[in-house]
Design an enzyme around this catalytic site. Sequence first.
Site: not given
Length: 427
Positions: A299-300
């Site tokens: 997740f970014e």
Amino acid sequence: MFDSVYSQYLRFRPSRVYTRAVQWAGLTFVALIVLVFALHRHLQPSVATPSYAALNDAVYQAHNQIAFQPLVPSSDKDVPLEVLRARPKPKAALISLVRNSEIEGIELSMRHLEARFNHKYNYPWIFFNDVPFDDDFKARTKNLTNAECHYVLIPEEHWSLPPWIDESRFISSLEYLGAIGVGKGWMISYRHMCRWNSGFFYKHPILDDYDWYWRVEPDVHFFCDIDYDPFAFMEENNLKYGFNMNILDDARSFPSMWRQTQEFMGDYPELIHPDADLSWIIDHRNDGEYNNCQFFSNFEIGSLDFFRSKTYNTYFDYIDRKGGFFYERFGDAPLHTLAIVLFLSKKETHFFRDIGYQHDINRQCPANLFDKCSCEPTVLDENFYKLVPMESPQKKPDDSCIRLWLGGEWLDKDEKTGEYLKSGYSF
Ligand SMILES: Nc1nc2c(ncn2[C@@H]2O[C@H](COP(=O)(O)OP(=O)(O)OP(=O)(O)O)[C@@H](O)[C@H]2O)c(=O)[nH]1
Ligand SMILES: *[C@@H]1O[C@H](CO)[C@@H](O)[C@H](O)[C@H]1NC(C)=O
Ligand SMILES: [Mg+2]
């Protein structure tokens, strides 16, 4: 016997002239060395190489006194859809590296993210693959969104062994890391994946027109309504990188990364951000070693300009040249983390605690958004060492990674019970 045969050599006495010559030669040699040293010091820039290893308890404690306050986004919940759609939007995309065989996994991720967020905002999806996407993949993904979809074949030079890599050393590493049980240590494609996520995704020309990316992997879950635009939030607040888990990684996959990074810091002190806060990634009990905390990078939400910057790429190239993506199993998560810490101020980094999310066994669910989420709230420390298997000998830091990052009262413990005073259920 001995005496008669060898004594002439033992009794050798050099002449006076010879001795003088040797003494002069010796003196000149020493003088030259001193001169070279003095010149060398003089020509070096006068920036002192920071001794991060000596980062002491005082600095560490100072950091721990002030809690970091992540910004709070304001909701678009009551903004009518036409108004929302008419707003100028950041140039942003949802990007996903995925295999054809992972179609069901990516369908799941898309359903979640479309339902929770993107059906209102319509950011394009960009899928990357090292082999061409098949028609089934394209049809089924297109079918799940109103937004544009792009299907990108990764160029071979972004997904192959660079010429400076010694293949037999690479093969040994696959065997070794496989044998000691490092996750996917034996897998060649995994090495390419980590290297691509570290130094190549942002180089593809399809992203040239974009400023922001949100990384989405197959088989992830989004549990909460996201009723604001994280890209706009980041743009407005001058944020560069957003994460939602900050946890320990298995240090056996990147034993040399920290040493190489320290060498880099010595070679390029001018690239380190003046407000860089290394205190939360330094193990102050362990001689200033890296404590192996990482932003869990599947997740970014991030700034492409940050990754395209000369600073980031000087660092990536420096590390890449040393071969750790192949001789070890360098992950993009610790690499991104070290880069974010070194080259940004902490104020440019955001903890998306409000985005309920799950990747495999790691899950984080916010506590104060009950009406918006379909998950059980998790404490802050929930995922701290799930990625470190029993057989890894690595030491844990005293506090969980996210608490070290937050600092201040998040580290305070009850003197009697040893429990944290703040559970994290309050946010
Ligand atoms: N196209 C393509 N995608 C890949 C390849 N290897 C990895 N990926 C993508 O990158 C994602 C992450 O790789 P994984 O091997 O699952 O890594 P991980 O999620 O860190 O590890 P696990 O927890 O073991 O799943 C995968 O889900 C794929 O979407 C590959 O060889 N080709
Ligand atoms: C597209 O979605 C519809 C409705 O969910 C479904 O019936 C159809 O089979 C889907 N088509 C493809 C190609 O996945
Ligand atoms: Mg996976």
